[in-house]
Design a protein around this motif. Structure first.
Motif, short mmCIF file in Angstrom:
data_model
loop_
_atom_site.label_atom_id
_atom_site.label_comp_id
_atom_site.label_asym_id
_atom_site.label_seq_id
_atom_site.Cartn_x
_atom_site.Cartn_y
_atom_site.Cartn_z
N LYS A 99 0.84 -1.19 0.00
CA LYS A 99 0.00 0.00 0.00
C LYS A 99 0.87 1.24 0.00
O LYS A 99 1.98 1.25 0.55
CB LYS A 99 -0.93 0.01 1.22
N ARG A 100 0.35 2.28 -0.62
CA ARG A 100 1.07 3.56 -0.68
C ARG A 100 0.09 4.67 -0.30
O ARG A 100 -0.97 4.82 -0.93
CB ARG A 100 1.61 3.78 -2.08
N THR A 101 0.41 5.42 0.73
CA THR A 101 -0.45 6.53 1.13
C THR A 101 -0.23 7.70 0.18
O THR A 101 0.90 8.14 -0.04
CB THR A 101 -0.14 6.98 2.57
N LEU A 102 -1.32 8.21 -0.39
CA LEU A 102 -1.23 9.35 -1.29
C LEU A 102 -1.48 10.66 -0.55
O LEU A 102 -0.82 11.66 -0.82
CB LEU A 102 -2.25 9.19 -2.44
N SER A 103 -2.43 10.66 0.38
CA SER A 103 -2.68 11.87 1.15
C SER A 103 -3.52 11.56 2.38
O SER A 103 -4.25 10.56 2.42
CB SER A 103 -3.41 12.93 0.31
N LEU A 104 -3.37 12.40 3.39
CA LEU A 104 -4.18 12.38 4.62
C LEU A 104 -4.59 13.81 4.90
O LEU A 104 -3.73 14.70 4.94
CB LEU A 104 -3.38 11.83 5.80
N GLU A 105 -5.88 14.06 5.06
CA GLU A 105 -6.31 15.43 5.32
C GLU A 105 -7.50 15.45 6.28
O GLU A 105 -8.33 14.54 6.27
CB GLU A 105 -6.68 16.14 4.03
#
Length: 237
Positions: A99-105
């Protein structure tokens, strides 16, 4: 020299089949360009195109306009049931998950998110966007929305764990189950196509789901876009 009694494109197609069967190119791999293959076999690109067409007809490769020719990937069996865990599903299917995190907001909940999570419109939520891979090949884009006031500390836990299951455990949600799932066929937009290595307009399978904790309180509202030719969704009772 090649047997002049055999059409060159047939001989080249046979050689390429040997490359595939011997594992020189695996599922999802990109073949050399037409120009590179033409140089390898000492023929023109029209002959190479003819040979590749035969492999397409056999279902061994597929073409993506502007991207090239790729070895047909074996679709991953992906069960949809009460407990949907990406890592477990991929491992059971014999694939290596990543898995690759693209963004957290942190933002305010939309009307649909608020209704799904049982919170008020405009309440704070944590939105996670990620890319899921199988054997290094992107298979799905995911957006998960969490009720922030109900799940204090989740942002930090997600940044550390890069796994929803582990992050929820870290903040006290020992288990969660799928309360509902809806599956819809959609077409990839430009951004989705870029992340999933597809063409804009290629078919995707979108799942929309709600996960609940042991007290049946919603903890996650998620949407996932699966590459249509790489995943077979199976519904479990």
């Amino acid at each position: 020299m090649r047997n002049t009694g055999t059409a060159l494109w047939l001989s080249i197609a046979s050689d390429l089949r040997d490359d595939l069967s011997e594992g020189r190119y695996g599922p999802g791999d990109k073949l050399p360009t037409e120009a590179q293959l033409a140089e390898r076999f000492g023929v023109n690109r029209h002959t190479i195109r003819h040979a590749l067409s035969a492999l397409v007809e056999d279902g061994l490769v597929r073409t993506r306009r502007g991207a090239g020719v790729f070895v047909t990937a074996r679709p991953t069996e992906y069960p949809i049931g009460k407990r949907v865990r990406f890592t477990e599903n991929l491992l059971k299917a014999g694939r290596m998950p990543a898995k690759r995190t693209l963004s957290l907001e942190i933002r305010l909940a939309t009307d649909g998110e608020a209704r799904a999570l049982g919170i008020a419109l405009g309440d704070p939520v944590l939105a996670y966007h990620g890319l899921s891979l199988a054997d290094g090949q992107p298979v799905a884009l995911a957006e998960s929305v969490f009720p922030l006031e109900r799940l204090s500390g989740l942002e930090h836990a997600l940044r550390e764990a890069d796994s929803v299951t582990l992050a929820l455990k870290k903040i006290g949600v020992a288990d969660y189950t799928r309360a509902s799932t809806r599956v819809t066929a959609v077409l990839a937009n430009a951004t989705q196509a870029l992340h999933l290595h597809l063409r804009e307009g290629d078919p995707l399978l979108r799942t929309t789901s709600v996960n609940v904790d042991q007290d049946h309180l919603p903890v996650e509202y998620g949407r996932t876009w699966f590459a249509g030719d790489r995943v077979t969704l199976t519904l479990e009772a």
